[in-house]
Design a protein around this motif. Structure first.
Motif, PDB file in Angstrom:
ATOM      1  N   ASP A 150     -35.118  -4.594 -64.453  1.00  0.00           N
ATOM      2  CA  ASP A 150     -34.936  -5.935 -64.998  1.00  0.00           C
ATOM      3  C   ASP A 150     -36.271  -6.646 -65.204  1.00  0.00           C
ATOM      4  N   ALA A 151     -37.210  -6.414 -64.288  1.00  0.00           N
ATOM      5  CA  ALA A 151     -38.518  -7.054 -64.419  1.00  0.00           C
ATOM      6  C   ALA A 151     -39.259  -6.545 -65.656  1.00  0.00           C
ATOM      7  N   ASN A 157     -39.368  -8.069 -73.379  1.00  0.00           N
ATOM      8  CA  ASN A 157     -38.786  -9.103 -74.236  1.00  0.00           C
ATOM      9  C   ASN A 157     -39.759 -10.226 -74.567  1.00  0.00           C
ATOM     10  N   HIS A 158     -40.842 -10.332 -73.804  1.00  0.00           N
ATOM     11  CA  HIS A 158     -41.862 -11.339 -74.131  1.00  0.00           C
ATOM     12  C   HIS A 158     -42.466 -11.081 -75.509  1.00  0.00           C
ATOM     13  N   GLN A 191     -39.506   1.464 -72.651  1.00  0.00           N
ATOM     14  CA  GLN A 191     -40.291   1.254 -73.862  1.00  0.00           C
ATOM     15  C   GLN A 191     -39.748   2.093 -75.017  1.00  0.00           C
ATOM     16  N   HIS A 192     -39.308   3.308 -74.700  1.00  0.00           N
ATOM     17  CA  HIS A 192     -38.722   4.183 -75.717  1.00  0.00           C
ATOM     18  C   HIS A 192     -37.451   3.540 -76.285  1.00  0.00           C
ATOM     19  N   ALA A 193     -36.605   3.017 -75.397  1.00  0.00           N
ATOM     20  CA  ALA A 193     -35.373   2.374 -75.842  1.00  0.00           C
ATOM     21  C   ALA A 193     -35.669   1.124 -76.661  1.00  0.00           C
ATOM     22  N   ASP A 199     -30.753  -4.630 -80.804  1.00  0.00           N
ATOM     23  CA  ASP A 199     -30.456  -5.698 -79.846  1.00  0.00           C
ATOM     24  C   ASP A 199     -29.948  -5.160 -78.512  1.00  0.00           C
ATOM     25  N   ILE A 200     -29.162  -4.079 -78.565  1.00  0.00           N
ATOM     26  CA  ILE A 200     -28.537  -3.537 -77.353  1.00  0.00           C
ATOM     27  C   ILE A 200     -28.934  -2.072 -77.200  1.00  0.00           C
TER      28      ILE A 200
END
Length: 278
Positions: A150-151, A157-158, A191-193, A199-200
Motif C-alpha cells: 500500500d505504501a 500514484n504520486h 511498477q510493472h502493473a 485504472d485497475i
C-alpha cells in the motif's frame, strides 16, 4: 541501536532484497556522524589495503579511518574472499582505542553455516556477530507485505494523472507469489502493473514468475515428455499464484482439483528424479 551503544558488533542477515542495507543506513546514519559502507564483493587482493587503510600513497583516507566516530558497514560479508578474512579481522582488532567505530555487517546467508562449511573464519564470525539479527523474508510476514504494498502504491500514484487501484484478485495473486526477491521484487511487480494497467490492476498485469537458475539448468537436455511435465508444473504454479488458490486455478485451467494435484506431484517427482540422475 542498543547493541551498538554497548559496543557490540551488530550483524544483520536475510535474503536478498529484504532491506538490510537500507535499514542500517536509516538506523545508523545519524546526522553529523560518519556512515561508511564497504561493498565486500568489490574487495580483492589488489585493492584491499588501499580501500581499508588508505595505503598506496593516496591522500584519501581508508574506510576504517573515514568511519572514526561513526559506523562502518561491511555490506555482504559473505562475499569477502577467504584469503582476505584474516587480514580484515586483524585490522578490526588493531583499531586504536580512541578511534571509536560502530561495526555492523550484512549477509544473505547464515554465517554460522559458512563457518561449518569452512568458507568463513570462525574468528571473524565471532568478531562480527556480537548481536546477530535476521530480517524475515517478505513472504513470511504477510502483514508487512500488505503495508509495504500500500505504501508503494501511494508512491506510484504520486506520479500518475489517474490513480491506480489494485483489484482483489491482483492482491491475492501478489500475496501468493514466492517473492524470492522480497522487497525489490514486490516493488518491481507493482511498477510493472502500473505500466500496463489503466485504472485497475489485475493479475495479468503482474510480471511472469522467474524460474530459479537451478530449475532452468534442469530443463537443459530433458526428453520431450519431461519438458511437457515441467511446462505443466510451471503453468499450474503460475495459475495458483494468479488466482490465489489451487481450487480456483484448477477451474481456470479447465481441470478438477484432483487432476491439478496429481499433475503437480507427478511433475515435481519427475524433476526431482532428473536432478538426482544428473
Amino acid at each position: 541501536q542498543a547493541g551498538l551503544a554497548q559496543g557490540l558488533a551488530v550483524h544483520l542477515q536475510g535474503e536478498t532484497g529484504t532491506g538490510k542495507t537500507a535499514l542500517l543506513q536509516r538506523r545508523c546514519g545519524k546526522a553529523g556522524h560518519p556512515f561508511v559502507q564497504v561493498q565486500c564483493a568489490l574487495l580483492h587482493e589488489g585493492n584491499f589495503d588501499q580501500q581499508m587503510m588508505g595505503a598506496g600513497g593516496t591522500d584519501r583516507p581508508g574506510h576504517l579511518k573515514a568511519a572514526a566516530g561513526g559506523t562502518l558497514l561491511l555490506d555482504g560479508i559473505d562475499d569477502l574472499p577467504l584469503p582476505l578474512q584474516g587480514r580484515l579481522r586483524a585490522m578490526l582488532d588493531d583499531i586504536p582505542a580512541g578511534q571509536r567505530v560502530a561495526l555492523v555487517s550484512t549477509a544473505r546467508q547464515p554465517l554460522i553455516g559458512m563457518v561449518a562449511a569452512g568458507t568463513l573464519r570462525d574468528d571473524l564470525y565471532h568478531r562480527l556477530c556480537g548481536m546477530p539479527l535476521t530480517l524475515p523474508a517478505l513472504r513470511e510476514d504477510p502483514a508487512f507485505l500488505v503495508q509495504l504494498r500500500d505504501a508503494w502504491l501511494a508512491e506510484i500514484n504520486h506520479g500518475r494523472p489517474r490513480p491506480l487501484t489494485l483489484s482483489a484478485a491482483f492482491c491475492r495473486a501478489l500475496s501468493a507469489r514466492p517473492l524470492t526477491g522480497n522487497i525489490r521484487e514486490l516493488i518491481q511487480a507493482l511498477q510493472h502493473a502500473a505500466a500496463l494497467a489503466q485504472d485497475i490492476a489485475k493479475p495479468e498485469d503482474l510480471p511472469a514468475i522467474a524460474l530459479p537458475a537451478s530449475q532452468q539448468a534442469v530443463s537443459e537436455g530433458l526428453p520431450l515428455r519431461d519438458l511437457v511435465r515441467e511446462f505443466e508444473l510451471r503453468t499450474i504454479e503460475n495459475s495458483v499464484a494468479e488466482h490465489g488458490s489451487k481450487r480456483h486455478a484448477a477451474k481456470a485451467l479447465g481441470i478438477d482439483i484432483a487432476t491439478l494435484i496429481r499433475k503437480t506431484n507427478r511433475s515435481r517427482d519427475t524433476l526431482t528424479n532428473t536432478e538426482r540422475d544428473q
